[in-house]
Design an enzyme around this catalytic site. Structure first.
Site, PDB file in Angstrom:
ATOM      1  N   SER A  30       1.067  -0.991  -0.046  1.00 10.38           N
ATOM      2  CA  SER A  30      -0.087   0.030   0.340  1.00 10.38           C
ATOM      3  C   SER A  30       0.811   1.394   0.085  1.00 10.38           C
ATOM      4  CB  SER A  30      -0.832   0.055   1.063  1.00 10.38           C
ATOM      5  OG  SER A  30      -1.670   1.215   1.122  1.00 10.38           O
ATOM      6  N   TYR A  36      -2.990  -1.237  10.117  1.00  7.79           N
ATOM      7  CA  TYR A  36      -2.834  -1.442   8.768  1.00  7.79           C
ATOM      8  C   TYR A  36      -1.464  -0.878   8.039  1.00  7.79           C
ATOM      9  CZ  TYR A  36      -4.357  -1.151   3.804  1.00  7.79           C
ATOM     10  OH  TYR A  36      -4.185  -1.308   2.300  1.00  7.79           O
TER      11      TYR A  36
END
Length: 729
Positions: free
Chosen positions: A597, A610
């Site tokens: 990400s 995350y």
């Protein structure tokens, strides 16, 4: 007649509503729908119809005949060639002139090129090499079929005598001749000498029947097949039936769990062995008929003889590889040893066959690896360039087994002489046909596994890879979602042609499976299922992930932290670790693409679990690139926030994000509108100012799976619209 071995499907009401060409298509579809009548892509049908000449308006006789490369079951009007019947008959004089000059061999092939000069109404469909068989016979409607029961007689040592015994004067006999002009002339001469005959047995090949009425022609075709099958089955039963078939059983079938476990263990290794020149996709067949054959005493003798019908061996090669492995007393290592030795001998045999039979102008030798492998206790493994072709290969060898069963029940099975087989396999016209085939797509022959394919980026990536020719395994924690994506792909591409395989191998170009990537056993089971379905795999894309936001105090519960890392990091590692075992066994270069990400390099409030998990995933890419080199390239894709179509953005999270960023919205506003607002907000933070879609991400996964970046490994490809905060320092 009362039919037991074929299905009578003609419906007068349907036929009466159709024009003459549509009736030909209707008859063809009925015949092609029953594999006991003809194999996939095999056989021809025709009708001689009166049409209006497009230039003169005068009535002319036109032969409509199934064109080259068509399949009767699926044929439509555009799959039929149309030719002026008088012009086809006129070609006989040209052929005779060339033959009289000693040019008979070349004249045979030259005639195929002349068919275009007889084309009616500029029809672009290429004519089949069987066109003369239809043009030179007197019936207005002609069916040339490849039924197993008829070919069993055609492939018997005493075919001519059996034809007279079974059919009397109703069917004539012509010995093996290569399909084409000379065979059509031979059939014409038979009818001249025997004007009452309405069918001809074609040695080693099949049969042809005709009538002036299309329904009568259809019925006549079925009648002959029914009579042949009845004759065979009565004698088969008298000789002991299944228990005595092929000399009786020599080996016993492994029970289903052991059989499937053994196949799952050996298939990727075997795929690597047969894919040394070009990659293949597999189909397994382990139903009762094929197991009865591979377990039998006579299987080695009959397998070595090869197939008889040209349609069969064009797919199955001159012969299969039979491996004399004892499933009761020998283990997996012994099986691999015997397969390795058998493959080496097969390649030598194929090269010797080519050298022995080749002509000065023969095409270069093709891939010498077998396309059919027979193993006692396990069944048959068929190989092709994709799932559809391997299914057809399986179908054709099933047909060959049925032919051998029938021939051995009534007489003695004989195969086509090797020189004749070679002249079909390496026929220059066949070579030209292969060269006319469209170029293979970029990911052809590749088997790709997409984990997280049930929605969002994974779903879009599965579709993207499938469009480039890959066979797709769609995997998701929610098996139903994976199956839905697989169905979308299959519905678009079609199931393909050919007989289905056994069990999970009964699939098409896409398959949906469930798996939990935090559970090693679940991953292993999934990968074994992939092996049973396709023979192995080449690429794995992991898009599965989870986002758990911090609570209002900025903390995340311990169990949610663990879950985030289990899915986003450990899961990818477990997939890679289990897949590596198969990749090494298979020995073919592969590709693994993980999902990180933009957040991996941008610290943000409220997403600590995350963001740190994605940072770990980014480094996992680099570590795995080293661990799996040089066999497997490992790369990553780093998306920025993708809202559209993402399973991680249900309505409540979208509303929470809009509220967090003080973006105005109405409580009853449609979800699509809310998603667009949030997506545009994220887009406005980037340099390109455009929302990022699952399709944008799918393009990155495709590039990394393909050979376009074949020298790239250990890298992260960022697709974030230009998020300058994520620029690496």
């Amino acid at each position: 007649m009362s039919y037991h071995y074929v299905s009578y499907l003609w419906d007068d009401t349907v036929a009466a509503s159709l024009d003459p060409v549509a009736r030909l298509v209707y008859r063809s579809n009925l015949l092609g729908s029953d594999q006991r009548i003809t194999n996939t892509g095999g056989g021809n049908t025709s009708s001689k119809l009166t049409e209006r000449d497009p230039l003169t308006g005068a009535p002319v006789e036109v032969l409509w005949v199934k064109g080259s490369g068509g399949d009767l079951r699926t044929s439509k009007r555009e799959n039929f060639a149309s030719l002026y019947q008088p012009k086809l008959l006129d070609l006989q004089r040209l052929y005779a002139t060339r033959a009289d000059k000693g040019l008979k061999s070349s004249a045979e092939d030259d005639m195929v090129g002349m068919y275009t000069h007889a084309t009616f109404n500029l029809n672009p469909r290429a004519s089949s090499i069987d066109t003369p068989l239809h043009a030179f016979l007197p019936g207005r409607h002609v069916d040339h079929m490849h039924p197993n029961a008829i070919i069993a007689i055609a492939a018997s040592a005493n075919c001519e005598r059996l034809t007279r015994e079974i059919f009397g004067d109703a069917m004539a006999y012509v010995p093996w001749m290569r399909p084409g002009f000379e065979l059509g002339l031979a059939m014409q001469e038979i009818v001249r000498r025997q004007p009452g005959v309405r069918a001809i047995m074609m040695g080693q090949h099949g049969f042809i029947a005709w009538d002036d009425d299309d329904k009568a022609c259809y019925t006549r075709t079925l009648d002959f097949i029914e009579r042949a099958a009845t004759y065979i089955e009565e004698r088969y039963a008298a000789r002991g039936g299944d228990a005595a078939a092929f000399g009786g059983a020599k080996y016993q079938t492994l029970d289903e769990p052991r059989r499937r476990a053994t196949l799952a263990a050996v298939l990727p290794w075997l795929r690597g062995q047969v894919s040394r020149e070009r990659r293949f996709v597999g189909t397994i067949q382990d139903d009762t008929p094929i197991l009865r054959f591979v377990n039998s005493h006579d299987a080695p003798r009959l397998a070595e003889l090869g197939t008889s019908c040209p349609d069969h061996f064009l797919r199955t090669k001159i012969k299969p590889l039979y491996v004399d492995w004892n499933p009761q007393s020998e283990d997996l290592a012994a099986l691999k040893g015997k397969l390795a030795a058998g493959l080496e001998q097969y390649r030598r045999d194929y090269a010797a066959y080519y050298d022995r039979c080749k002509h000065a102008n023969s095409p270069a030798m093709r891939d010498p690896n077998p396309t059919v492998v027979l193993i006692p206790g396990l069944g048959m493994i068929a190989w092709g360039k994709d799932k559809s072709e391997s299914r057809v290969t399986a179908e054709f060898y099933n047909c060959a087994v049925e032919v051998m069963r029938g021939a051995e029940a009534i007489d003695r099975y004989v195969a086509l002489p090797q020189q004749e087989a070679f002249d079909i396999e390496y026929w220059l016209l066949e070579e030209a046909k292969l060269k006319r085939m469209p170029a293979e797509k970029e990911l052809a022959r590749q088997i790709a596994v997409v984990i997280g394919a049930g929605s969002g980026i994974g779903r879009e990536t599965a579709h993207r890879l499938a469009r480039e020719g890959a066979q797709l395994v769609c995997v998701d924690l929610m098996e139903g979602a994976a199956q839905s994506t697989a169905k979308e792909i299959t519905d678009r591409l079609g199931l393909g042609i050919g007989v289905a395989g056994s069990g999970i191998s009964n699939c098409g170009p896409a398959l949906g499976l469930g798996a939990n990537i935090t559970d090693r056993a679940s991953i292993r089971h999934m990968l074994d299922q992939v092996a049973l379905a396709y023979g192995g795999f080449d690429a794995i894309v992991v898009t599965a992930g989870v986002f758990v936001p911090s609570d209002t105090t900025g903390h995340i519960p311990d169990e949610k932290w663990a879950l985030t890392f289990n899915i986003n990091v450990t899961g990818s590692y477990l997939v890679a670790d289990e897949a590596a075992k198969t990749w090494r066994d298979q020995g073919l270069r592969g590709s693994l693409v993980l999902t990180t990400s933009a957040n991996a390099v941008v610290a943000k409030k409220g997403s600590v679990a995350y963001d740190t998990s994605k940072a770990a995933a980014s480094h996992l890419v680099r570590e795995l690139a080293i661990e799996l080199a040089p066999l497997v390239r490992v790369n990553g894709v780093a998306p920025a926030t993708v809202v559209q179509g993402s399973a991680m953005f249900p309505r409540d999270r979208v509303i929470g994000s809009l509220a967090k960023y003080n973006i105005a919205f109405a409580a009853d506003e449609p979800t699509d509108s809310l998603v667009r607002k949030l997506a545009q907000f994220y887009a406005d933070r980037t340099l390109t100012k455009a929302p990022i879609t699952p399709g944008d991400q799918a393009e990155a996964y495709f590039l990394l799976v393909s050979s376009r970046l074949a020298k790239t490994t250990g890298q992260i490809l960022t697709v974030d619209g230009g998020l300058h905060e994520a620029f690496l320092r």
